[in-house]
Scaffold this active site. Structure first.
Site, short mmCIF file in Angstrom:
data_model
loop_
_atom_site.label_atom_id
_atom_site.label_comp_id
_atom_site.label_asym_id
_atom_site.label_seq_id
_atom_site.Cartn_x
_atom_site.Cartn_y
_atom_site.Cartn_z
N LYS A 8 0.82 -1.21 0.00
CA LYS A 8 0.00 0.00 0.00
C LYS A 8 0.85 1.26 0.00
O LYS A 8 1.79 1.39 0.79
CB LYS A 8 -0.91 0.01 1.23
CG LYS A 8 -1.84 1.22 1.31
CD LYS A 8 -2.67 1.20 2.60
CE LYS A 8 -3.55 2.43 2.69
NZ LYS A 8 -4.34 2.45 3.95
N CYS A 20 -0.40 -0.13 5.62
CA CYS A 20 -1.03 -1.45 5.74
C CYS A 20 -0.19 -2.38 6.62
O CYS A 20 0.95 -2.70 6.29
CB CYS A 20 -1.18 -2.07 4.35
SG CYS A 20 -1.73 -3.78 4.37
N SER A 73 -1.15 -12.20 3.12
CA SER A 73 0.09 -12.21 3.91
C SER A 73 0.35 -13.56 4.58
O SER A 73 1.50 -13.98 4.70
CB SER A 73 0.08 -11.09 4.95
OG SER A 73 -0.97 -11.25 5.88
#
Length: 210
Positions: A8, A20, A73
Site C-alpha cells: 500500500k 497497511c 500475507s
C-alpha cells in the site's frame, strides 16, 4: 528470479510507503531473511491496470515468487519460510496464536463510538502474562519469529491510532508489553518498513466516525 512485492502507498502520498500492517508484515519477513526484493507502491484509491491484471482482487500485499503473483500475507509468509528456510522465522505451534485477537479488539475499540476498552485490555493482559512467564524479549524467546512480525505492525497501529483518536495508551502497568513493543519497534527491519505516523493516522481516519 527477483522477488517483487506490491504494498500500500500512503494516503495522499502515492510515492511513499503506506500504512497497511499486512504489507509491513511481508516486508518485515523479507528484511529479516535478508532477501532482495523490488517494491511496488500501490495507490489503493487509483489502482493501476497492470496491478488489477495480475491481482483482480485488488488487495495488498501481493508477492511475485517463482514467476507467480501470490496474495494474502498468511500465504506469502508461509511460502517464504518454505522456500527460504534460513534464517528460520518459524514460531513454535504452542505460541502461534499469542496475541491473535489484539487486532480485532483494537479495531472495534477504535472505530466504535463509546466502545469499552475492556476486550482490548483483556487481550493485552493475556500478552503480558505470556511475556512475564516466558524468557523474552520475543514471544518464543530470544529470537524474533513470525508471530512477532505479525504483531509488530498491529501494535504500532494500536499505539499511533488510539493515541491520536482516543488519547489512549497501553497502561503503564503492562511493563512486559511495553518492553516487547520497544524491542519490536527497535528492530532495524521495523524502522526500515514502518509507515510514518501521519500516514497511519490518515489511513485510519475514514474508519473513525465520531
Amino acid at each position: 528470479m527477483a522477488l517483487e512485492v506490491c504494498v500500500k502507498a500512503a494516503v495522499g502520498a502515492p510515492d511513499v510507503l503506506g500504512d497497511c500492517p499486512f504489507s509491513q508484515r511481508v516486508l518485515l519477513t523479507l528484511e529479516e531473511k535478508s532477501l532482495p526484493y523490488k517494491m511496488h507502491l500501490i495507490n489503493l484509491s487509483d489502482k493501476p491496470k497492470w496491478f488489477l491484471d495480475i491481482n483482480p482482487g485488488g488487495k495488498v500485499p501481493v508477492l511475485k515468487i517463482d514467476g507467480k503473483w501470490v496474495p494474502d500475507s498468511d500465504i506469502i509468509v508461509s511460502l517464504l519460510e518454505k522456500k527460504y528456510p534460513e534464517p528460520s522465522l518459524k514460531t513454535p505451534p504452542k505460541f502461534a496464536s499469542v496475541g491473535s485477537k489484539i487486532m480485532s479488539t483494537f479495531v472495534a475499540f477504535l472505530t466504535t463510538k463509546d466502545a469499552s476498552d475492556g476486550p482490548l485490555l483483556h487481550e493485552l493482559d493475556a500478552l503480558e502474562n505470556h511475556l512475564k512467564s516466558h524468557d523474552g524479549p520475543f514471544i518464543a524467546g530470544e529470537r524474533v519469529s513470525a508471530v512477532d512480525l505479525s504483531l509488530a505492525p498491529k501494535l504500532y497501529h494500536l499505539q499511533v491510532a488510539l493515541g491520536h483518536f482516543k488519547s489512549w495508551s497501553v497502561p503503564g502497568s503492562l511493563t512486559h508489553v511495553h518492553n516487547y513493543m520497544h524491542a519490536l519497534f527497535s528492530l532495524h527491519s521495523f524502522e526500515k518498513t514502518k509507515a510514518e505516523e501521519k500516514y497511519v493516522i490518515a489511513g485510519w481516519a475514514p474508519k473513525v466516525h465520531f
